[in-house]
Write a protein that holds these residues in place. Structure first.
Motif, PDB file in Angstrom:
ATOM      1  N   GLY A  58      57.099  44.374  50.854  1.00 24.67           N
ATOM      2  CA  GLY A  58      56.492  43.100  50.461  1.00 24.67           C
ATOM      3  C   GLY A  58      57.509  42.177  49.809  1.00 24.67           C
ATOM      4  N   SER A  59      57.293  40.873  49.984  1.00 23.97           N
ATOM      5  CA  SER A  59      58.212  39.922  49.351  1.00 23.97           C
ATOM      6  C   SER A  59      57.828  39.749  47.884  1.00 23.97           C
ATOM      7  N   VAL A  60      58.788  39.403  47.082  1.00 23.95           N
ATOM      8  CA  VAL A  60      58.567  39.247  45.645  1.00 23.95           C
ATOM      9  C   VAL A  60      57.563  38.141  45.377  1.00 23.95           C
ATOM     10  N   ASP A  61      57.674  37.035  46.092  1.00 24.63           N
ATOM     11  CA  ASP A  61      56.771  35.908  45.863  1.00 24.63           C
ATOM     12  C   ASP A  61      55.328  36.273  46.196  1.00 24.63           C
ATOM     13  N   ASP A  62      55.118  37.003  47.307  1.00 24.25           N
ATOM     14  CA  ASP A  62      53.767  37.403  47.685  1.00 24.25           C
ATOM     15  C   ASP A  62      53.175  38.376  46.675  1.00 24.25           C
ATOM     16  N   VAL A  63      53.955  39.358  46.263  1.00 24.88           N
ATOM     17  CA  VAL A  63      53.479  40.345  45.294  1.00 24.88           C
ATOM     18  C   VAL A  63      53.181  39.662  43.964  1.00 24.88           C
ATOM     19  N   LEU A  64      54.072  38.792  43.529  1.00 33.24           N
ATOM     20  CA  LEU A  64      53.884  38.088  42.260  1.00 33.24           C
ATOM     21  C   LEU A  64      52.639  37.213  42.305  1.00 33.24           C
ATOM     22  N   SER A  65      52.441  36.507  43.390  1.00 32.65           N
ATOM     23  CA  SER A  65      51.252  35.658  43.521  1.00 32.65           C
ATOM     24  C   SER A  65      49.977  36.489  43.473  1.00 32.65           C
ATOM     25  N   GLY A  66      49.975  37.644  44.130  1.00 30.80           N
ATOM     26  CA  GLY A  66      48.807  38.509  44.112  1.00 30.80           C
ATOM     27  C   GLY A  66      48.503  39.053  42.727  1.00 30.80           C
ATOM     28  N   VAL A  67      49.542  39.471  42.011  1.00 24.46           N
ATOM     29  CA  VAL A  67      49.357  40.002  40.657  1.00 24.46           C
ATOM     30  C   VAL A  67      48.841  38.905  39.731  1.00 24.46           C
ATOM     31  N   LEU A  68      49.404  37.718  39.826  1.00 24.27           N
ATOM     32  CA  LEU A  68      48.967  36.618  38.965  1.00 24.27           C
ATOM     33  C   LEU A  68      47.529  36.217  39.264  1.00 24.27           C
ATOM     34  N   ALA A  69      47.121  36.276  40.538  1.00 20.29           N
ATOM     35  CA  ALA A  69      45.743  35.950  40.899  1.00 20.29           C
ATOM     36  C   ALA A  69      44.785  36.998  40.330  1.00 20.29           C
ATOM     37  N   ARG A  70      45.153  38.281  40.405  1.00 19.89           N
ATOM     38  CA  ARG A  70      44.289  39.337  39.868  1.00 19.89           C
ATOM     39  C   ARG A  70      44.155  39.240  38.356  1.00 19.89           C
ATOM     40  N   LEU A  71      45.225  38.848  37.672  1.00 24.21           N
ATOM     41  CA  LEU A  71      45.191  38.730  36.212  1.00 24.21           C
ATOM     42  C   LEU A  71      44.698  37.366  35.738  1.00 24.21           C
ATOM     43  N   ARG A  72      44.415  36.464  36.681  1.00 23.24           N
ATOM     44  CA  ARG A  72      43.950  35.100  36.378  1.00 23.24           C
ATOM     45  C   ARG A  72      44.935  34.349  35.478  1.00 23.24           C
ATOM     46  N   ILE A  73      46.203  34.399  35.868  1.00 25.89           N
ATOM     47  CA  ILE A  73      47.262  33.691  35.149  1.00 25.89           C
ATOM     48  C   ILE A  73      47.699  32.514  36.009  1.00 25.89           C
ATOM     49  N   ASP A  74      47.851  31.347  35.401  1.00 32.33           N
ATOM     50  CA  ASP A  74      48.303  30.168  36.133  1.00 32.33           C
ATOM     51  C   ASP A  74      49.730  30.401  36.628  1.00 32.33           C
ATOM     52  N   GLU A  75      49.913  30.284  37.938  1.00 28.36           N
ATOM     53  CA  GLU A  75      51.214  30.602  38.535  1.00 28.36           C
ATOM     54  C   GLU A  75      52.310  29.625  38.112  1.00 28.36           C
ATOM     55  N   ASP A  76      51.990  28.346  38.000  1.00 28.40           N
ATOM     56  CA  ASP A  76      52.997  27.359  37.604  1.00 28.40           C
ATOM     57  C   ASP A  76      53.491  27.607  36.178  1.00 28.40           C
ATOM     58  N   GLU A  77      52.569  27.940  35.261  1.00 28.41           N
ATOM     59  CA  GLU A  77      52.974  28.227  33.884  1.00 28.41           C
ATOM     60  C   GLU A  77      53.808  29.498  33.809  1.00 28.41           C
ATOM     61  N   PHE A  78      53.430  30.487  34.612  1.00 25.67           N
ATOM     62  CA  PHE A  78      54.176  31.746  34.600  1.00 25.67           C
ATOM     63  C   PHE A  78      55.585  31.536  35.147  1.00 25.67           C
ATOM     64  N   ARG A  79      55.703  30.766  36.206  1.00 26.45           N
ATOM     65  CA  ARG A  79      57.040  30.500  36.760  1.00 26.45           C
ATOM     66  C   ARG A  79      57.882  29.666  35.794  1.00 26.45           C
ATOM     67  N   ALA A  80      57.254  28.786  35.025  1.00 27.03           N
ATOM     68  CA  ALA A  80      57.997  28.045  33.993  1.00 27.03           C
ATOM     69  C   ALA A  80      58.496  29.013  32.922  1.00 27.03           C
ATOM     70  N   PHE A  81      57.665  29.992  32.574  1.00 29.34           N
ATOM     71  CA  PHE A  81      58.071  31.029  31.620  1.00 29.34           C
ATOM     72  C   PHE A  81      59.260  31.820  32.179  1.00 29.34           C
ATOM     73  N   LEU A  82      59.212  32.183  33.460  1.00 27.52           N
ATOM     74  CA  LEU A  82      60.325  32.922  34.069  1.00 27.52           C
ATOM     75  C   LEU A  82      61.602  32.096  34.083  1.00 27.52           C
ATOM     76  N   ALA A  83      61.479  30.807  34.362  1.00 25.04           N
ATOM     77  CA  ALA A  83      62.659  29.937  34.368  1.00 25.04           C
ATOM     78  C   ALA A  83      63.255  29.840  32.974  1.00 25.04           C
ATOM     79  N   GLN A  84      62.398  29.820  31.963  1.00 25.88           N
ATOM     80  CA  GLN A  84      62.883  29.749  30.583  1.00 25.88           C
ATOM     81  C   GLN A  84      63.598  31.043  30.193  1.00 25.88           C
ATOM     82  N   GLN A  85      63.154  32.169  30.721  1.00 29.48           N
ATOM     83  CA  GLN A  85      63.736  33.456  30.375  1.00 29.48           C
ATOM     84  C   GLN A  85      65.076  33.697  31.080  1.00 29.48           C
TER      85      GLN A  85
END
Length: 96
Positions: A58-85
């Motif tokens: 599986g691709s990282v983006d697909d897996v990440l999107s699926g996990v974020l959808a299951r946890l009900r986390i906003d994907e744009d905010e999470f990716r901003a957090f990853l960029a900050q890290q």
């Protein structure tokens, strides 16, 4: 041990630790404004890593999107957090 044999012992020299001076940081781009950190972000990172280990095709983006959808986390905010890290997504396997 038989009779009067003695146990071999080792002598350890204690060395005083020396103080390490941190290196001066060079000026780079200003840090990004802080993003509100949801406590589930760490859980999302762990679940994504486990999913990538279980399904390496599986691709990282697909897996990440699926996990974020299951946890009900906003994907744009999470990716901003990853960029900050600074490279957490790359550590998960973005550069495969």
């Amino acid at each position: 041990m038989r009779g009067r044999q003695r146990v071999k012992t080792a002598v350890v020299d204690l060395v005083e630790p020396t103080e390490v001076v941190p290196a001066a940081r060079t000026a780079t781009a200003p840090p990004a404004p802080p993003v509100d950190v949801d406590p589930l972000y760490g859980v999302a990172l762990l679940k994504t890593a486990f999913e990538l280990k279980r399904r390496p095709e599986g691709s990282v983006d697909d897996v990440l999107s699926g996990v974020l959808a299951r946890l009900r986390i906003d994907e744009d905010e999470f990716r901003a957090f990853l960029a900050q890290q600074g490279g957490l997504l790359a550590a998960l396997g973005q550069k495969r």
